[in-house]
Structures are given as C-alpha cells and as structure tokens.
Design a protein around this motif. Structure first.
Motif, PDB file in Angstrom:
ATOM      1  N   GLU A  41       0.721  -1.228  -0.017  1.00  0.00           N
ATOM      2  CA  GLU A  41      -0.194  -0.211  -0.490  1.00  0.00           C
ATOM      3  C   GLU A  41       0.904   1.311   0.135  1.00  0.00           C
ATOM      4  OE1 GLU A  41      -3.274  -0.276   2.850  1.00  0.00           O
ATOM      5  OE2 GLU A  41      -3.347  -2.335   2.476  1.00  0.00           O
ATOM      6  N   GLU A  42       2.383   1.508   0.325  1.00  0.00           N
ATOM      7  CA  GLU A  42       2.876   2.707   0.645  1.00  0.00           C
ATOM      8  C   GLU A  42       3.294   2.619  -1.186  1.00  0.00           C
ATOM      9  OE1 GLU A  42       5.711   5.171   0.501  1.00  0.00           O
ATOM     10  OE2 GLU A  42       6.660   3.299   0.953  1.00  0.00           O
ATOM     11  N   PRO A  43       3.507   4.394  -1.507  1.00  0.00           N
ATOM     12  CA  PRO A  43       3.563   3.928  -2.640  1.00  0.00           C
ATOM     13  C   PRO A  43       4.801   4.375  -3.266  1.00  0.00           C
ATOM     14  CG  PRO A  43       1.723   5.813  -2.111  1.00  0.00           C
ATOM     15  CD  PRO A  43       2.262   4.901  -0.587  1.00  0.00           C
ATOM     16  N   GLN A  44       5.596   4.624  -2.402  1.00  0.00           N
ATOM     17  CA  GLN A  44       7.433   4.752  -2.712  1.00  0.00           C
ATOM     18  C   GLN A  44       7.767   2.881  -2.838  1.00  0.00           C
ATOM     19  OE1 GLN A  44       6.644   7.309   0.013  1.00  0.00           O
ATOM     20  NE2 GLN A  44       7.157   9.020  -0.921  1.00  0.00           N
ATOM     21  N   LYS A  80       5.911   0.631  -3.628  1.00  0.00           N
ATOM     22  CA  LYS A  80       5.378  -0.780  -4.340  1.00  0.00           C
ATOM     23  C   LYS A  80       5.754   0.609  -5.739  1.00  0.00           C
ATOM     24  CE  LYS A  80       0.899  -0.950  -6.212  1.00  0.00           C
ATOM     25  NZ  LYS A  80      -0.661  -0.971  -5.603  1.00  0.00           N
ATOM     26  N   GLU A  81       6.299   1.992  -5.923  1.00  0.00           N
ATOM     27  CA  GLU A  81       6.814   1.981  -7.348  1.00  0.00           C
ATOM     28  C   GLU A  81       8.305   1.342  -7.443  1.00  0.00           C
ATOM     29  OE1 GLU A  81       8.597   6.040  -8.987  1.00  0.00           O
ATOM     30  OE2 GLU A  81       7.281   6.269  -7.732  1.00  0.00           O
ATOM     31  N   ALA A  82       9.268   1.321  -5.605  1.00  0.00           N
ATOM     32  CA  ALA A  82      10.166   0.680  -5.790  1.00  0.00           C
ATOM     33  C   ALA A  82      10.118  -0.991  -6.249  1.00  0.00           C
ATOM     34  CB  ALA A  82      11.075   0.897  -4.821  1.00  0.00           C
ATOM     35  N   LEU A  83       9.730  -1.457  -5.775  1.00  0.00           N
ATOM     36  CA  LEU A  83       9.481  -2.869  -6.581  1.00  0.00           C
ATOM     37  C   LEU A  83       8.886  -3.130  -7.396  1.00  0.00           C
ATOM     38  CD1 LEU A  83       9.283  -5.556  -5.105  1.00  0.00           C
ATOM     39  CD2 LEU A  83       6.587  -5.536  -4.665  1.00  0.00           C
ATOM     40  N   GLN A  84       7.863  -2.214  -7.816  1.00  0.00           N
ATOM     41  CA  GLN A  84       7.944  -2.450  -9.497  1.00  0.00           C
ATOM     42  C   GLN A  84       8.732  -2.050 -10.445  1.00  0.00           C
ATOM     43  OE1 GLN A  84       4.770  -3.966 -10.543  1.00  0.00           O
ATOM     44  NE2 GLN A  84       4.940  -3.322 -12.990  1.00  0.00           N
ATOM     45  N   LYS A  85       9.998  -1.103  -9.978  1.00  0.00           N
ATOM     46  CA  LYS A  85      11.112  -0.762 -11.184  1.00  0.00           C
ATOM     47  C   LYS A  85      11.925  -1.822 -10.908  1.00  0.00           C
ATOM     48  CE  LYS A  85      14.939   3.062 -11.503  1.00  0.00           C
ATOM     49  NZ  LYS A  85      15.566   1.978 -11.335  1.00  0.00           N
ATOM     50  N   LEU A  86      11.920  -2.677  -9.645  1.00  0.00           N
ATOM     51  CA  LEU A  86      13.192  -3.771  -9.406  1.00  0.00           C
ATOM     52  C   LEU A  86      12.303  -4.955 -10.302  1.00  0.00           C
ATOM     53  CD1 LEU A  86      15.935  -4.829  -8.056  1.00  0.00           C
ATOM     54  CD2 LEU A  86      13.670  -5.645  -6.621  1.00  0.00           C
ATOM     55  N   TRP A  87      11.184  -5.179  -9.694  1.00  0.00           N
ATOM     56  CA  TRP A  87      10.638  -5.976 -10.910  1.00  0.00           C
ATOM     57  C   TRP A  87      10.993  -6.249 -12.492  1.00  0.00           C
ATOM     58  CZ3 TRP A  87       9.271 -11.260 -10.739  1.00  0.00           C
ATOM     59  CH2 TRP A  87       8.015 -11.448 -11.378  1.00  0.00           C
ATOM     60  N   LEU A  88      10.488  -4.856 -13.176  1.00  0.00           N
ATOM     61  CA  LEU A  88      10.847  -4.288 -14.257  1.00  0.00           C
ATOM     62  C   LEU A  88      12.106  -4.866 -15.005  1.00  0.00           C
ATOM     63  CD1 LEU A  88       8.043  -1.584 -14.944  1.00  0.00           C
ATOM     64  CD2 LEU A  88       7.680  -3.441 -15.928  1.00  0.00           C
ATOM     65  N   GLU A  89      13.098  -3.819 -13.834  1.00  0.00           N
ATOM     66  CA  GLU A  89      14.189  -4.648 -14.956  1.00  0.00           C
ATOM     67  C   GLU A  89      14.840  -6.004 -14.299  1.00  0.00           C
ATOM     68  OE1 GLU A  89      16.906  -1.821 -11.816  1.00  0.00           O
ATOM     69  OE2 GLU A  89      16.015  -0.271 -12.438  1.00  0.00           O
ATOM     70  N   TRP A  90      13.851  -6.761 -13.754  1.00  0.00           N
ATOM     71  CA  TRP A  90      14.615  -8.144 -13.309  1.00  0.00           C
ATOM     72  C   TRP A  90      13.799  -8.765 -14.677  1.00  0.00           C
ATOM     73  CZ3 TRP A  90      11.417 -12.748 -13.105  1.00  0.00           C
ATOM     74  CH2 TRP A  90      12.506 -13.799 -12.907  1.00  0.00           C
ATOM     75  N   THR A  91      13.060  -8.579 -14.943  1.00  0.00           N
ATOM     76  CA  THR A  91      12.115  -9.427 -16.143  1.00  0.00           C
ATOM     77  C   THR A  91      13.506  -9.293 -17.003  1.00  0.00           C
ATOM     78  OG1 THR A  91      10.707  -7.397 -16.791  1.00  0.00           O
ATOM     79  CG2 THR A  91       9.771  -8.911 -15.156  1.00  0.00           C
ATOM     80  N   ASP A  92      14.113  -8.256 -17.911  1.00  0.00           N
ATOM     81  CA  ASP A  92      14.722  -8.113 -18.745  1.00  0.00           C
ATOM     82  C   ASP A  92      15.961  -8.556 -18.761  1.00  0.00           C
ATOM     83  OD1 ASP A  92      12.566  -6.104 -20.309  1.00  0.00           O
ATOM     84  OD2 ASP A  92      14.267  -4.158 -19.533  1.00  0.00           O
ATOM     85  N   GLU A  93      16.581  -9.054 -17.521  1.00  0.00           N
ATOM     86  CA  GLU A  93      17.361 -10.305 -17.463  1.00  0.00           C
ATOM     87  C   GLU A  93      17.253 -11.801 -16.661  1.00  0.00           C
ATOM     88  OE1 GLU A  93      20.483  -6.700 -15.489  1.00  0.00           O
ATOM     89  OE2 GLU A  93      18.770  -8.050 -13.722  1.00  0.00           O
ATOM     90  N   ALA A  94      16.114 -11.773 -17.411  1.00  0.00           N
ATOM     91  CA  ALA A  94      15.450 -13.361 -16.323  1.00  0.00           C
ATOM     92  C   ALA A  94      15.977 -14.812 -17.239  1.00  0.00           C
ATOM     93  CB  ALA A  94      14.482 -13.519 -16.286  1.00  0.00           C
TER      94      ALA A  94
END
Length: 184
Positions: free
Chosen positions: A38-41, A43-57
């Motif tokens: 629920e905490e916006p920052q 959530k945004e940090a996790l989403q950014k990390l996820w998107l970066e990882w998906t390119d390297e998975a």
C-alpha cells in the motif's frame, strides 16, 4: 510422443499454428504480478526492480520473463511439460537481482531413469521421490540428448534439488509424474 510432436510442429502449418495460438491464448503478453503493497514509494521501487529483472530473467539471454512464459506455454503444448532451473548468480555478475531462470525442455529429464537411489529414494522417470512421494530432486541430463557436440557428456545426469526446479505441467490423471503432448 514429444519427438513426433516437435517434428509435426516443424513440418505441418496447422500444428505450428495450433502451438502459437495455444501460447498466445495461455499467456498473451505475459502474466504480470500486481503488488499488494500500500505504501506508494515502496510499491513503485518494487515495480521498478521487477521490470528491470524481467529483462534479465532468461539465463540464455534470448528473451525476457514474458518471453519465457510464452515459450513455456508452447513447451507445455508440445511436450506436456517444461522445467525451469533457478540459477542464483554472484553479485559480481552485475544483474539487478542475482537470479535467472534456465529453461529446460522435457527431453532433459530421461523418461527411462527408473531406479532406487543410494539414499533409498525412488527415481521414477528422472524424478526422485522420498518414501511418502514428495519430489526431492530431478536427475537432469548435462546435455540435450540430441546434442552430439560434446560426446563426453552424453547421457550423464546431475541431481538437482527439487527446491531449485520449477516443473510446469498440466496433469490430466491422478499420480501423473510427467507431461503428455497436447498432440498425443
């Protein structure tokens, strides 16, 4: 069955279209997680990390996480199953998250590997199970059985703990250990 299905996909336009349609309808552009944070920052940090990882998975570097999903759906149609090995990486490898996924086709787990392991566990179709039937390890070939470029490793298996393997399978019968092609 798997070898015949792979031949059919390569040599029959209807079969090739069927496997592509299955993959597209199963995962589309990819199954995407949605954070419950629920905490916006955060959530945004996790989403950014996820998107970066998906390119390297992808450990092979051929596609991204969503491409792996599409390839997995195709493999489930073709062979009835596919395996992913979790590949932890060193911090020095320079990845966003030190983990990659290695896709292994069904042929990498020998169907004829049926024996009792030295620890007393049963190995059935390459899958090691304990006395109450829990999967504890997979006995994966070091080289694809069709790869003759390294004859020294043909037929040699390595024991991988079940905690390091994701077995994607669509079982249709109770007690089924391995997948069966949709073309069977």
């Amino acid at each position: 069955i798997t070898a015949r299905a792979r031949w059919l996909i390569r040599n029959n336009g209807y079969a090739a279209n069927a496997v592509e349609s299955w993959g597209a309808n199963t995962v589309g552009d990819g199954i995407k997680p949605i954070s419950q944070i629920e905490e916006p920052q955060a959530k945004e940090a996790l989403q950014k990390l996820w998107l970066e990882w998906t390119d390297e998975a992808d450990s092979e570097g051929l596609t991204d996480f969503y491409g792996l999903q599409r390839r997995a759906a195709r493999e489930v149609f073709l062979a009835g199953e596919v395996f992913f090995r979790l590949r932890p990486r060193r911090a020095s490898d320079g990845l966003t998250v030190p983990l990659q996924l290695q896709m292994l086709p069904a042929e990498m787990l020998p169907l004829d590997d049926n024996r009792v392991a030295s620890n007393g566990n049963a190995i059935r179709q390459g899958i090691e199970v304990d006395r109450i039937g829990r999967r504890v390890a997979y006995h994966i070939l070091r080289r694809h059985p069709g790869d003759t470029t390294d004859p020294g490793l043909i037929g040699e298996t390595v024991r991988i703990p079940a905690s390091e393997i994701i077995h994607v399978i669509d079982p249709v019968e109770a007690g089924q250990l391995r997948g069966v092609s949709k073309l069977a």
